[in-house]
Design a protein around this motif. Sequence first.
Motif, mmCIF file in Angstrom:
data_model
loop_
_atom_site.group_PDB
_atom_site.id
_atom_site.type_symbol
_atom_site.label_atom_id
_atom_site.label_comp_id
_atom_site.label_asym_id
_atom_site.label_seq_id
_atom_site.Cartn_x
_atom_site.Cartn_y
_atom_site.Cartn_z
ATOM 1 N N UNK A 269 0.834 -1.207 0.000
ATOM 2 C CA UNK A 269 0.000 0.000 0.000
ATOM 3 C C UNK A 269 0.866 1.254 0.000
ATOM 4 N N UNK A 270 1.909 1.254 0.834
ATOM 5 C CA UNK A 270 2.788 2.417 0.907
ATOM 6 C C UNK A 270 3.493 2.641 -0.420
ATOM 7 N N UNK A 271 3.937 1.545 -1.048
ATOM 8 C CA UNK A 271 4.595 1.661 -2.360
ATOM 9 C C UNK A 271 3.632 2.248 -3.379
ATOM 10 N N UNK A 272 2.394 1.744 -3.365
ATOM 11 C CA UNK A 272 1.423 2.246 -4.324
ATOM 12 C C UNK A 272 1.092 3.718 -4.078
ATOM 13 N N UNK A 273 0.995 4.104 -2.800
ATOM 14 C CA UNK A 273 0.695 5.509 -2.502
ATOM 15 C C UNK A 273 1.811 6.417 -3.002
ATOM 16 N N UNK A 274 3.061 5.946 -2.906
ATOM 17 C CA UNK A 274 4.171 6.720 -3.462
ATOM 18 C C UNK A 274 4.052 6.823 -4.973
ATOM 19 N N UNK A 275 3.724 5.670 -5.605
ATOM 20 C CA UNK A 275 3.541 5.698 -7.059
ATOM 21 C C UNK A 275 2.386 6.606 -7.446
ATOM 22 N N UNK A 276 1.360 6.574 -6.648
ATOM 23 C CA UNK A 276 0.188 7.419 -6.897
ATOM 24 C C UNK A 276 0.566 8.899 -6.814
ATOM 25 N N UNK A 277 1.371 9.248 -5.786
ATOM 26 C CA UNK A 277 1.813 10.621 -5.638
ATOM 27 C C UNK A 277 2.693 11.038 -6.819
ATOM 28 N N UNK A 278 3.635 10.152 -7.194
ATOM 29 C CA UNK A 278 4.485 10.462 -8.347
ATOM 30 C C UNK A 278 3.662 10.558 -9.623
ATOM 31 N N UNK A 279 2.632 9.719 -9.713
ATOM 32 C CA UNK A 279 1.763 9.775 -10.886
ATOM 33 C C UNK A 279 1.015 11.084 -10.973
ATOM 34 N N UNK A 280 0.567 11.595 -9.842
ATOM 35 C CA UNK A 280 -0.126 12.884 -9.825
ATOM 36 C C UNK A 280 0.808 14.007 -10.266
ATOM 37 N N UNK A 281 2.067 13.941 -9.832
ATOM 38 C CA UNK A 281 3.040 14.933 -10.281
ATOM 39 C C UNK A 281 3.251 14.836 -11.788
ATOM 40 N N UNK A 282 3.368 13.576 -12.264
ATOM 41 C CA UNK A 282 3.613 13.392 -13.698
ATOM 42 C C UNK A 282 2.433 13.890 -14.526
ATOM 43 N N UNK A 283 1.232 13.730 -13.989
ATOM 44 C CA UNK A 283 0.046 14.252 -14.685
ATOM 45 C C UNK A 283 0.158 15.763 -14.843
ATOM 46 N N UNK A 284 0.581 16.437 -13.784
ATOM 47 C CA UNK A 284 0.741 17.898 -13.856
ATOM 48 C C UNK A 284 1.817 18.282 -14.864
ATOM 49 N N UNK A 285 2.917 17.521 -14.871
ATOM 50 C CA UNK A 285 3.995 17.803 -15.831
ATOM 51 C C UNK A 285 3.518 17.601 -17.264
ATOM 52 N N UNK A 286 2.840 16.494 -17.511
ATOM 53 C CA UNK A 286 2.348 16.209 -18.862
ATOM 54 C C UNK A 286 1.294 17.219 -19.293
ATOM 55 N N UNK A 287 0.465 17.652 -18.346
ATOM 56 C CA UNK A 287 -0.540 18.665 -18.675
ATOM 57 C C UNK A 287 0.127 19.953 -19.127
ATOM 58 N N UNK A 288 1.241 20.305 -18.477
ATOM 59 C CA UNK A 288 1.984 21.493 -18.913
ATOM 60 C C UNK A 288 2.574 21.277 -20.307
ATOM 61 N N UNK A 289 3.172 20.102 -20.523
ATOM 62 C CA UNK A 289 3.795 19.820 -21.817
ATOM 63 C C UNK A 289 2.784 19.794 -22.956
ATOM 64 N N UNK A 290 1.563 19.423 -22.643
ATOM 65 C CA UNK A 290 0.532 19.420 -23.686
ATOM 66 C C UNK A 290 0.366 20.806 -24.299
ATOM 67 N N UNK A 291 0.422 21.822 -23.470
ATOM 68 C CA UNK A 291 0.257 23.184 -23.971
ATOM 69 C C UNK A 291 1.539 23.813 -24.434
ATOM 70 N N UNK A 292 2.668 23.398 -23.847
ATOM 71 C CA UNK A 292 3.972 23.980 -24.194
ATOM 72 C C UNK A 292 5.002 22.860 -24.222
ATOM 73 N N UNK A 293 5.043 22.081 -25.305
ATOM 74 C CA UNK A 293 5.859 20.864 -25.332
ATOM 75 C C UNK A 293 7.368 21.096 -25.288
ATOM 76 N N UNK A 294 7.848 22.246 -25.767
ATOM 77 C CA UNK A 294 9.281 22.548 -25.713
ATOM 78 C C UNK A 294 9.496 24.023 -26.029
#
Length: 609
Positions: free
Chosen positions: A49-74
């Motif tokens: 559970x703890x491992x998954x919660x860490x992955x979940x937290x990292x996944x939420x961060x990655x979602x925010x990063x990808x959302x930014x890249x969608x509008x400004x890819x480089x």
Amino acid sequence: MENYKEKLLNDLRNHIDVVRQKISNKLVSVKKLVDMPLREVRKMPQSDQMVHMDLRLNGQRRIEELAHLEGSPYFMKCDIVDEFGDTKKYFFAKHEFSDESIYSWIAPVAAIRFENPGRASYKLPDGTIKTITIQQKEQYLIVDSKIIFYAQELAGKPRDLIYQEHFTKQKSEFALPEIVAQIEKAQDQVIRASHKGPLVIAGPAGSGKTTLALHRVAYLTQAPDTMHLYPPRSIVVFVQDNGTKEYFSKLLPGLGIYNVHITTFSEWAFAVLGIIGYTYVERYGDTQEEKDVYEYQKLRAVRGKNIAVWNKNISTLLRAQYETTFTSNSILLLEKQLKEKRLDRFDMVILLHSYLSKYKKFEIQRKYQTYIKDRLVKKTEKREVEYSLMIVDEFQNYLPEQLDIFKYCLSADTQSIIYVGDMAQQVKLGTIRTWTDIGEVIEPERNIRLNKVYRNTKNILSFIKSLGYAIELPVELKDGPVVIEKVTHNAEEEIRYIKDIISTYEKGSIGIIAKDEAYLGVFKKEFTSFKNIHVLSMLESQGVEFDLVCLVGIDRHSFSVAHYNDILPEHVEERKRMQKDLLYVALTRAITELHVLGPDTIAFIVSNL
């Protein structure tokens, strides 16, 4: 030539569409991981559970990063030939997307974006030097997937503008402009400097020192060779007030920085001391004169005798510290202050040093959630206060005793602290004057001075320079509107004037700033429904910026410094200098327009300080 540029522009648009689609697909897959039902998580062993919660937290961060890249890819591309003769394309962005050779701006190879086409090199984390040839560079500004700017640079040729959209850029809220792609090479070297030890980033308002400091933090938390030393949860940023705290909270995620602790000195001190039921006050007293005398006597009490022995009864401890040095009037004011349960920075310094002398450490409570027998449970733990990295914004406004406390909380492994500010903007009594005040040795290469002012218009800076302030005027600055000084006699006149000038100012941020916070009450009431109008004192305005600024209630009386019998002449001169520095802070809050309203001119006030 126009057909050639049109083809380049179309090719770029097509590439953006392809990349955005791949980013969108990746977003979908990451969201599936994050959105796993909690009932499935609860079925896992607790360790999983703890491992998954860490992955979940990292996944939420990655979602925010990808959302930014969608509008400004480089924001840049470099076509290079490596040491083996192979041709490669490197794209650079805020975050990495390896599927399309898009590298984060903090990756070692990203340093080549500051080099001219031709031979260049960069250093890997293990010290290996890679030598390449840059054939071509392209720079972009892409916002919400729309191309705003596109330029190309080839070896031996000047930069060629391919496309630029005509637009007017105005700020709509507390946020710095997007400058990741615009940091100069010299500043990039600062960001990548050795992580150990103190670093000073100093400069006038608008020089980009805060932005540079935050990029330094982003680099240390994300670069492969330092990220293990600087987990975000071990980093603290000290800001001046809650407004600046909110401001930083909006900036850091844009650089990929999450879970960094942003706090004010008072908020932090209350937490580590476990103080409940008290509030913080910047200066206590009914009048400016009373506040001045009270501060001077408290400063003498802090530095003129040993710190009182720790006592959980705050009132008893503070009385023991102050009563032998206070005048009878100040003793009465102290009793009134303690009855109201209000503490200022001098009180907090005494309490912190007394506590530390007894317990030799600070502890702080952390709340978290975990699953116990299929139930989500809230838990609290105590941990010793220790930071791998500390950022002190507007360091010149801290007492040496405050900075000593901060330094005590640094990890011995890094001793990494970034001081951001300007000694020329000291607006509080008793603050640090030299680095020897806190026993800090700053190596010349780590004492960075930024002299260029990128933010204000030439007319605003010229006006400030005419008042006798040392100001550099970069030649590339735009002129902007002329600074207006208008004689007014009361707040009602000033409110009418402000309403007239903002009636045609639909976009952009507006700051209404006064010397005394009490004077601003009617302005806060009148403009409470305007989301883009911010009403604050000169002291509160340090560190923030607005497109249009109106200084209100400007008169000689609010800046006058009285000669008290129990205050030394040098302290009177110090107060005059602080008043002049405070004016400088207020004047430099304006980016585009500056209006000065009140019975007296700024020049008259400065000449009498």
